[in-house]
Design an enzyme around this catalytic site. Structure first.
Site, PDB file in Angstrom:
ATOM      1  N   ASN A   7       0.876  -1.172   0.000  1.00 54.98           N
ATOM      2  CA  ASN A   7       0.000   0.000   0.000  1.00 54.98           C
ATOM      3  C   ASN A   7       0.915   1.224   0.000  1.00 54.98           C
ATOM      4  OD1 ASN A   7      -1.887   1.979   0.394  1.00 54.98           O
ATOM      5  ND2 ASN A   7      -2.730   1.130   2.283  1.00 54.98           N
ATOM      6  N   LYS A  14       3.579   0.747   2.851  1.00 54.22           N
ATOM      7  CA  LYS A  14       3.246  -0.290   3.834  1.00 54.22           C
ATOM      8  C   LYS A  14       3.307  -1.636   3.138  1.00 54.22           C
ATOM      9  CE  LYS A  14      -0.342   1.716   6.497  1.00 54.22           C
ATOM     10  NZ  LYS A  14      -1.746   1.735   6.722  1.00 54.22           N
ATOM     11  N   ARG A  90      -2.682  -2.069  -3.280  1.00 53.53           N
ATOM     12  CA  ARG A  90      -3.918  -1.320  -3.044  1.00 53.53           C
ATOM     13  C   ARG A  90      -3.885  -0.069  -3.916  1.00 53.53           C
ATOM     14  NH1 ARG A  90      -6.155   1.123   2.653  1.00 53.53           N
ATOM     15  NH2 ARG A  90      -8.113   1.828   1.789  1.00 53.53           N
ATOM     16  N   HIS A 179     -13.027   2.332   0.423  1.00 52.78           N
ATOM     17  CA  HIS A 179     -12.969   1.247   1.413  1.00 52.78           C
ATOM     18  C   HIS A 179     -13.634  -0.016   0.859  1.00 52.78           C
ATOM     19  CE1 HIS A 179     -13.177   4.606   4.668  1.00 52.78           C
ATOM     20  NE2 HIS A 179     -11.926   4.223   4.536  1.00 52.78           N
ATOM     21  N   HIS A 207     -17.991   1.008   8.318  1.00 48.89           N
ATOM     22  CA  HIS A 207     -16.521   1.025   8.406  1.00 48.89           C
ATOM     23  C   HIS A 207     -16.153   2.362   9.046  1.00 48.89           C
ATOM     24  CE1 HIS A 207     -12.327   0.349   6.736  1.00 48.89           C
ATOM     25  NE2 HIS A 207     -12.320   1.625   7.077  1.00 48.89           N
ATOM     26  N   LEU A 208     -15.792   2.321  10.328  1.00 51.65           N
ATOM     27  CA  LEU A 208     -15.566   3.555  11.083  1.00 51.65           C
ATOM     28  C   LEU A 208     -14.114   3.609  11.541  1.00 51.65           C
ATOM     29  CD1 LEU A 208     -18.789   3.217  13.294  1.00 51.65           C
ATOM     30  CD2 LEU A 208     -18.571   4.430  11.110  1.00 51.65           C
ATOM     31  N   ASN A 210     -10.322   6.263  10.742  1.00 51.93           N
ATOM     32  CA  ASN A 210      -9.938   7.648  10.513  1.00 51.93           C
ATOM     33  C   ASN A 210     -10.766   8.228   9.392  1.00 51.93           C
ATOM     34  OD1 ASN A 210      -8.237   9.547  11.495  1.00 51.93           O
ATOM     35  ND2 ASN A 210      -6.431   8.256  11.129  1.00 51.93           N
ATOM     36  N   GLY A 211     -10.846   7.437   8.311  1.00 52.95           N
ATOM     37  CA  GLY A 211     -11.817   7.682   7.248  1.00 52.95           C
ATOM     38  C   GLY A 211     -12.965   6.723   7.518  1.00 52.95           C
ATOM     39  N   ARG A 240     -11.999  14.932   7.968  1.00 53.97           N
ATOM     40  CA  ARG A 240     -12.848  15.329   6.838  1.00 53.97           C
ATOM     41  C   ARG A 240     -14.235  15.712   7.336  1.00 53.97           C
ATOM     42  NH1 ARG A 240     -11.361  10.004   4.263  1.00 53.97           N
ATOM     43  NH2 ARG A 240      -9.379  10.369   3.215  1.00 53.97           N
ATOM     44  N   ASP A 292      -8.492  12.025  16.632  1.00 50.66           N
ATOM     45  CA  ASP A 292      -8.594  10.654  17.130  1.00 50.66           C
ATOM     46  C   ASP A 292      -9.804  10.525  18.051  1.00 50.66           C
ATOM     47  OD1 ASP A 292      -8.141   8.305  18.886  1.00 50.66           O
ATOM     48  OD2 ASP A 292      -6.274   8.165  17.752  1.00 50.66           O
ATOM     49  N   GLY A 340     -11.081   0.769  13.014  1.00 55.28           N
ATOM     50  CA  GLY A 340     -10.594   1.205  14.332  1.00 55.28           C
ATOM     51  C   GLY A 340     -11.680   1.544  15.339  1.00 55.28           C
ATOM     52  N   GLU A 392      -8.210  -5.940   5.073  1.00 57.68           N
ATOM     53  CA  GLU A 392      -8.068  -5.586   3.652  1.00 57.68           C
ATOM     54  C   GLU A 392      -6.890  -6.323   3.021  1.00 57.68           C
ATOM     55  OE1 GLU A 392      -8.539  -1.544   5.262  1.00 57.68           O
ATOM     56  OE2 GLU A 392      -9.251  -1.017   3.263  1.00 57.68           O
TER      57      GLU A 392
HETATM   58  P1  ADP Z   1      -7.481   4.256   9.299  1.00 56.66           P
HETATM   59  O1  ADP Z   1      -8.692   4.783   8.604  1.00 56.66           O
HETATM   60  O2  ADP Z   1      -6.345   5.218   9.348  1.00 56.66           O
HETATM   61  O3  ADP Z   1      -7.116   2.828   8.936  1.00 56.66           O
HETATM   62  P2  ADP Z   1      -8.292   3.076  11.814  1.00 56.66           P
HETATM   63  O4  ADP Z   1      -9.220   2.081  11.243  1.00 56.66           O
HETATM   64  O5  ADP Z   1      -7.051   2.597  12.489  1.00 56.66           O
HETATM   65  O6  ADP Z   1      -7.949   4.229  10.821  1.00 56.66           O
HETATM   66  O7  ADP Z   1      -9.142   3.919  12.889  1.00 56.66           O
HETATM   67  C1  ADP Z   1      -8.610   4.974  13.612  1.00 56.66           C
HETATM   68  C2  ADP Z   1      -9.659   5.363  14.672  1.00 56.66           C
HETATM   69  O8  ADP Z   1      -9.950   4.211  15.456  1.00 56.66           O
HETATM   70  C3  ADP Z   1      -9.217   6.452  15.614  1.00 56.66           C
HETATM   71  O9  ADP Z   1     -10.213   7.458  15.709  1.00 56.66           O
HETATM   72  C4  ADP Z   1      -9.059   5.754  16.949  1.00 56.66           C
HETATM   73  O10 ADP Z   1      -9.520   6.551  17.999  1.00 56.66           O
HETATM   74  C5  ADP Z   1      -9.932   4.540  16.818  1.00 56.66           C
HETATM   75  N1  ADP Z   1      -9.311   3.429  17.547  1.00 56.66           N
HETATM   76  C6  ADP Z   1      -8.266   2.683  17.135  1.00 56.66           C
HETATM   77  N2  ADP Z   1      -7.933   1.770  18.090  1.00 56.66           N
HETATM   78  C7  ADP Z   1      -8.776   1.965  19.123  1.00 56.66           C
HETATM   79  C8  ADP Z   1      -8.949   1.356  20.413  1.00 56.66           C
HETATM   80  N3  ADP Z   1      -8.166   0.374  20.817  1.00 56.66           N
HETATM   81  N4  ADP Z   1      -9.955   1.815  21.187  1.00 56.66           N
HETATM   82  C9  ADP Z   1     -10.758   2.803  20.788  1.00 56.66           C
HETATM   83  N5  ADP Z   1     -10.633   3.431  19.594  1.00 56.66           N
HETATM   84  C10 ADP Z   1      -9.672   3.015  18.775  1.00 56.66           C
END
Ligand code: ADP
Length: 412
Positions: A7, A14, A90, A179, A207-208, A210-211, A240, A292, A340, A392
């Site tokens: 990626n 990555k 990717r 995604h 799918h929750l 960062n994005g 965003r 975050d 995440g 993924e």
């Molecule tokens: P990306 O879209 O960059 O792949 P991720 O899927 O890692 O992002 O999601 C990042 C989000 O997930 C952040 O807002 C973070 O707060 C939340 N998150 C990640 N790990 C945890 C955890 N162990 N507990 C609570 N929230 C988490």
């Protein structure tokens, strides 16, 4: 066969090496700050991990370093690059050309290039990653897996925007969604996990991360998704803004503010407004402190009004999409949380599902606690609510294996 999943970002690369015999992760790593001072590689293989700090001027050098560490006597997991059967990349945007993953050839590269205007930050970097791997692994098949492909089954009523039709016909302005690899993995995995067939099932995937994006999947096919021409549309995200009245862009361009809230004093360009909407908005823009979700939730818990508002907006947005997708599909059978936030934040899941009994969805507060792949709905809930950790990389590796061994992608 061992498959390398790559990626590539504009300054990062990555990777993950997967042994497809048992789908076992052998090693993974991240090359950071490519072409920038302080470039380094972080690598781990099982229990062992290392950091290599050295100048990495471009993606080719990054790919070379990746191969070197993969063959390292201490941290490596292969003896020769011949052991890598294929590389799966990717790729963010496949436009309306790709409904599935493709073995990379000159035509595929040209099509990825054609999509540069649609994915200006990612597609050029993704192509750089492909070309770097082609150079350092001559003869090894390269496969492109598109983030948009899964959503190509959407009907026109879901993907068209209400602007004059020629914009779609001539310039391909429409909803694409992103995604897709995650939505595809989760929609397949949840059916396998529950022991049901995708046919006849109406699934909503949240799918929750960062994005963030939601998708509506009926009979195993995506019928709608929340991201659009670019990943900016839809939910409030880490940085965003998500969906808004397009006239806001014009208004802010004409009345911009500095970071301290004072007027800039002159109009700014649409590009500058979009940069703000992509990078300084969302949880970050509303909370004023962090993108975050963990930080923003902690702010809310400590009584910070902006932190609370940001969390409320995120949760409200997810609830609205769930309601609209249930209506669009004429009901819902399964709701999945992933990525995440979706996988880790049980309080957010509880807040999203609160009061959804009216549509047959009832969370079990005890089952909802904690992490891992599981059903979190009550026994008497008509809708099954699940947490399905996304993967993924495995999806990219499976497509890559399929294409190089069978010549086509199976629906797995
Ligand atoms: P990306 O879209 O960059 O792949 P991720 O899927 O890692 O992002 O999601 C990042 C989000 O997930 C952040 O807002 C973070 O707060 C939340 N998150 C990640 N790990 C945890 C955890 N162990 N507990 C609570 N929230 C988490």
């Amino acid at each position: 066969m061992k498959i390398l999943v790559v990626n590539a970002g504009s300054s990062s690369l990555k990777y993950q090496l997967i042994d497809m015999d048992g789908e076992k992760e052998l090693a993974k790593g991240l090359v950071e700050r490519i072409g920038i001072e302080g470039s380094r590689l972080k690598h781990s293989a099982g229990e062992k991990s290392t950091v290599v700090e050295e100048p990495i001027p471009d993606h080719e050098a990054a790919a070379q370093l990746m191969l070197k560490i993969l063959q390292d006597s201490e941290y490596g997991v292969i003896r020769s690059t011949d052991e890598i059967g294929a590389v799966g990349h990717r790729v963010l945007h496949g436009g309306n050309k790709f409904t599935a993953s493709m073995v990379v050839n000159e035509d595929v590269k040209a099509a990825i290039r054609e999509c540069f205007p649609l994915g200006p930050l990612h597609n050029p970097a993704n192509l750089m990653g492909i070309e770097a791997c082609e150079k350092v692994m001559k003869g090894t098949p390269q496969v492109a897996v598109f983030d948009t492909a899964f959503h190509q089954t959407m009907p026109p009523k879901a993907y068209m925007y209400g602007v004059p039709k020629m914009y779609e016909e001539k310039l391909h302005v429409r909803r694409y969604g992103f995604h897709g690899t995650s939505h595809r993995y989760v929609s397949r995995r949840v059916c396998e996990f529950l022991g049901v067939k995708p046919e006849g099932k109406r699934i909503i995937i949240c799918h929750l991360g960062n994005g963030s994006s939601l998708s509506a999947v009926k009979d195993g096919k995506c019928v709608d998704t929340s991201m659009g021409l670019t990943p900016l549309e839809g939910l409030l995200m880490g940085t965003r803004c998500g969906s808004l009245d397009p006239a806001v862009v014009q208004f802010i361009a004409n009345n911009p503010l500095n970071d301290d809230g004072t007027p800039v004093g002159h109009p700014i360009s649409v590009d500058e407004v979009l940069t703000m909407m992509n990078k300084k908005s969302g949880l970050l823009g509303i909370s004023g402190k962090s993108s975050d979700c963990r930080d923003v939730e902690a702010m809310a818990d400590a009584g910070d009004e902006n932190g609370k508002l940001a969390m409320d907006m995120l949760i409200y947005g997810i609830r609205k999409y769930i309601g609209s997708y249930a209506a669009a599909m004429g009901g819902v059978d399964i709701i999945c949380f992933t990525a995440g936030i979706g996988e880790n934040n049980d309080r957010l899941r509880a807040a999203v599902m609160d009061g959804m009994e009216f549509m047959g969805a009832k969370l079990d507060p005890e089952k909802n606690k904690g992490r891992g792949e599981k059903v979190i709905s009550a026994d008497d809930s008509r809708v099954t609510i699940c947490v399905i950790p996304t993967n993924e990389e495995i999806m990219i590796a499976r497509d890559t294996l399929d294409l190089v061994t069978l010549g086509k992608v199976r629906d797995n």
